[in-house]
Motif scaffolding. Structure first.
Motif, PDB file in Angstrom:
ATOM      1  N   GLU A  37       0.801  -1.222   0.000  1.00 21.16           N
ATOM      2  CA  GLU A  37       0.000   0.000   0.000  1.00 21.16           C
ATOM      3  C   GLU A  37       0.835   1.274   0.000  1.00 21.16           C
ATOM      4  N   SER A  38       2.010   1.226   0.592  1.00 23.78           N
ATOM      5  CA  SER A  38       2.843   2.429   0.665  1.00 23.78           C
ATOM      6  C   SER A  38       3.715   2.626  -0.580  1.00 23.78           C
ATOM      7  N   PHE A  39       3.609   1.703  -1.546  1.00 23.12           N
ATOM      8  CA  PHE A  39       4.358   1.820  -2.797  1.00 23.12           C
ATOM      9  C   PHE A  39       3.457   2.386  -3.895  1.00 23.12           C
ATOM     10  N   GLU A  40       4.059   3.061  -4.862  1.00 22.58           N
ATOM     11  CA  GLU A  40       3.349   3.545  -6.035  1.00 22.58           C
ATOM     12  C   GLU A  40       4.233   3.330  -7.253  1.00 22.58           C
ATOM     13  N   PRO A  41       3.657   2.929  -8.384  1.00 21.43           N
ATOM     14  CA  PRO A  41       4.472   2.810  -9.605  1.00 21.43           C
ATOM     15  C   PRO A  41       4.957   4.188 -10.036  1.00 21.43           C
ATOM     16  N   ALA A 131       8.921   1.077  -8.804  1.00 22.02           N
ATOM     17  CA  ALA A 131       8.046   1.718  -7.827  1.00 22.02           C
ATOM     18  C   ALA A 131       8.823   2.695  -6.954  1.00 22.02           C
ATOM     19  N   CYS A 132       8.054   3.574  -6.313  1.00 23.40           N
ATOM     20  CA  CYS A 132       8.617   4.446  -5.280  1.00 23.40           C
ATOM     21  C   CYS A 132       7.805   4.211  -4.015  1.00 23.40           C
ATOM     22  N   ARG A 133       8.235   4.779  -2.914  1.00 23.89           N
ATOM     23  CA  ARG A 133       7.541   4.546  -1.644  1.00 23.89           C
ATOM     24  C   ARG A 133       7.177   5.866  -0.968  1.00 23.89           C
ATOM     25  N   ARG A 134       6.081   5.831  -0.226  1.00 26.39           N
ATOM     26  CA  ARG A 134       5.687   6.958   0.600  1.00 26.39           C
ATOM     27  C   ARG A 134       6.061   6.640   2.038  1.00 26.39           C
ATOM     28  N   GLY A 135       6.990   7.391   2.588  1.00 26.34           N
ATOM     29  CA  GLY A 135       7.410   7.155   3.968  1.00 26.34           C
ATOM     30  C   GLY A 135       8.425   6.035   4.079  1.00 26.34           C
ATOM     31  N   ASP A 136       8.560   5.525   5.294  1.00 31.03           N
ATOM     32  CA  ASP A 136       9.526   4.464   5.561  1.00 31.03           C
ATOM     33  C   ASP A 136       8.995   3.125   5.063  1.00 31.03           C
ATOM     34  N   PHE A 137       9.892   2.170   4.915  1.00 27.14           N
ATOM     35  CA  PHE A 137       9.473   0.826   4.530  1.00 27.14           C
ATOM     36  C   PHE A 137       8.681   0.205   5.680  1.00 27.14           C
ATOM     37  N   PRO A 138       7.565  -0.445   5.382  1.00 17.39           N
ATOM     38  CA  PRO A 138       6.831  -1.147   6.443  1.00 17.39           C
ATOM     39  C   PRO A 138       7.608  -2.377   6.892  1.00 17.39           C
ATOM     40  N   GLU A 139       7.247  -2.887   8.019  1.00 17.47           N
ATOM     41  CA  GLU A 139       7.881  -4.110   8.519  1.00 17.47           C
ATOM     42  C   GLU A 139       7.454  -5.307   7.676  1.00 17.47           C
ATOM     43  N   GLY A 140       8.295  -6.326   7.669  1.00 14.67           N
ATOM     44  CA  GLY A 140       7.941  -7.577   7.015  1.00 14.67           C
ATOM     45  C   GLY A 140       8.246  -7.598   5.528  1.00 14.67           C
ATOM     46  N   PRO A 141       7.818  -8.657   4.841  1.00 11.58           N
ATOM     47  CA  PRO A 141       8.062  -8.801   3.406  1.00 11.58           C
ATOM     48  C   PRO A 141       7.391  -7.682   2.614  1.00 11.58           C
ATOM     49  N   LYS A 171      23.659  -5.845  -3.213  1.00 15.65           N
ATOM     50  CA  LYS A 171      24.691  -4.917  -2.735  1.00 15.65           C
ATOM     51  C   LYS A 171      24.839  -3.757  -3.714  1.00 15.65           C
ATOM     52  N   GLU A 172      24.753  -4.063  -5.026  1.00 15.74           N
ATOM     53  CA  GLU A 172      24.880  -3.037  -6.059  1.00 15.74           C
ATOM     54  C   GLU A 172      23.653  -2.130  -6.102  1.00 15.74           C
ATOM     55  N   LYS A 173      22.474  -2.692  -5.783  1.00 14.68           N
ATOM     56  CA  LYS A 173      21.238  -1.909  -5.792  1.00 14.68           C
ATOM     57  C   LYS A 173      20.463  -2.224  -4.518  1.00 14.68           C
ATOM     58  N   PRO A 174      20.787  -1.523  -3.432  1.00 10.25           N
ATOM     59  CA  PRO A 174      20.102  -1.776  -2.161  1.00 10.25           C
ATOM     60  C   PRO A 174      18.635  -1.373  -2.232  1.00 10.25           C
ATOM     61  N   LEU A 175      17.894  -1.741  -1.198  1.00 12.90           N
ATOM     62  CA  LEU A 175      16.459  -1.503  -1.173  1.00 12.90           C
ATOM     63  C   LEU A 175      16.110  -0.022  -1.351  1.00 12.90           C
ATOM     64  N   ASP A 176      16.874   0.865  -0.754  1.00 14.32           N
ATOM     65  CA  ASP A 176      16.614   2.306  -0.873  1.00 14.32           C
ATOM     66  C   ASP A 176      16.711   2.781  -2.315  1.00 14.32           C
ATOM     67  N   ALA A 177      17.577   2.152  -3.097  1.00 14.95           N
ATOM     68  CA  ALA A 177      17.713   2.522  -4.514  1.00 14.95           C
ATOM     69  C   ALA A 177      16.685   1.800  -5.370  1.00 14.95           C
ATOM     70  N   LEU A 178      16.319   0.607  -4.952  1.00 17.46           N
ATOM     71  CA  LEU A 178      15.338  -0.179  -5.697  1.00 17.46           C
ATOM     72  C   LEU A 178      13.951   0.450  -5.608  1.00 17.46           C
ATOM     73  N   VAL A 179      13.623   0.957  -4.427  1.00 10.64           N
ATOM     74  CA  VAL A 179      12.322   1.612  -4.220  1.00 10.64           C
ATOM     75  C   VAL A 179      12.585   2.957  -3.532  1.00 10.64           C
ATOM     76  N   PRO A 180      12.944   3.983  -4.303  1.00  5.71           N
ATOM     77  CA  PRO A 180      13.278   5.288  -3.722  1.00  5.71           C
ATOM     78  C   PRO A 180      12.030   6.021  -3.221  1.00  5.71           C
ATOM     79  N   PRO A 181      12.216   7.069  -2.424  1.00  7.59           N
ATOM     80  CA  PRO A 181      11.065   7.864  -1.949  1.00  7.59           C
ATOM     81  C   PRO A 181      10.319   8.499  -3.118  1.00  7.59           C
ATOM     82  N   CYS A 182       9.000   8.552  -3.025  1.00  5.68           N
ATOM     83  CA  CYS A 182       8.183   9.129  -4.095  1.00  5.68           C
ATOM     84  C   CYS A 182       8.421  10.622  -4.269  1.00  5.68           C
ATOM     85  N   GLU A 183       8.927  11.286  -3.244  1.00  6.84           N
ATOM     86  CA  GLU A 183       9.165  12.726  -3.339  1.00  6.84           C
ATOM     87  C   GLU A 183      10.116  13.072  -4.480  1.00  6.84           C
TER      88      GLU A 183
END
Length: 197
Positions: A37-41, A131-141, A171-183
């Motif tokens: 829910e916190s992700f957007e394409p 995708a991008c994300r709104r806010g912090d990553f939620p817990e879990g998968p 390592k080359e593309k960490p989670l923060d780069a894979l799903v950057p902030p929507c801002e």
């Protein structure tokens, strides 16, 4: 591009055993993606990738990648109602009509090549979603599922089921780069309200 063979359901492999990327009508293709829910394409970030190659000639693989266009048409949205899950959103897409001619020209080129040199060919397809994300990553998968429909009024087939973005990070593309902030992005897709309610 989200891709992991182990996440493709056997039922989809069976249903698409005769799928021919060289003859499918691009006007009929539909795709969808289910995201947390916190992700957007990202706008233009959902793509269709079609490829084909001959036995022994994998290095000369033909590929086409097209940015898909969001659709909210009831005939495209309604079949996805059964895929709703709590804490997720679903977005549906179609091929941009502006790309029909380019796709059909490439299909014709491939069929002519096949006629000149008959041989066993293989095809591949994929639905990608940046995708991008709104806010912090939620817990879990962080589970993502993609769908493809190849026939008018046909069902959506699950292409990749519950791919965890945490596991897709490297390592080359960490989670923060894979799903950057929507801002970072001025334009984002809108969820299908008819599916999400």
């Amino acid at each position: 591009m989200l891709a992991a063979c182990s996440h493709v359901p056997v039922s989809t492999m069976w249903a698409l055993r005769n799928f021919d990327a060289a003859s499918v009508d691009p006007a009929l293709l539909r795709a969808a993606v289910r995201l947390p829910e916190s992700f957007e394409p990202q706008k233009g970030g959902v793509t269709l990738k079609i490829g084909w190659w001959r036995d022994g000639d994998e290095n000369a693989k033909h590929e086409m990648v097209f940015a898909l266009r969001e659709t909210t048409a009831s005939e495209d949205v309604a079949p996805l109602a059964g895929e709703r899950k709590s804490g997720t959103r679903i977005y549906a897409y179609r091929v941009d009509p502006a790309d029909y001619a380019a796709i059909r020209a490439r299909q014709k080129e491939f069929l002519e090549e096949k006629a000149r040199d008959p041989g066993k060919t293989h095809g591949s397809f994929g639905v990608g979603a940046d995708a991008c994300r709104r806010g912090d990553f939620p817990e879990g998968p962080l589970l993502t599922t993609t769908y493809l429909r190849t026939q008018a009024l046909g069902p959506y087939l699950t292409v990749l089921k519950n791919l965890d973005m945490r596991e897709a990070a490297t390592k080359e593309k960490p989670l923060d780069a894979l799903v950057p902030p929507c801002e970072k992005f001025a334009n984002k897709a809108q969820p299908l309200t008819a599916v999400n309610r």
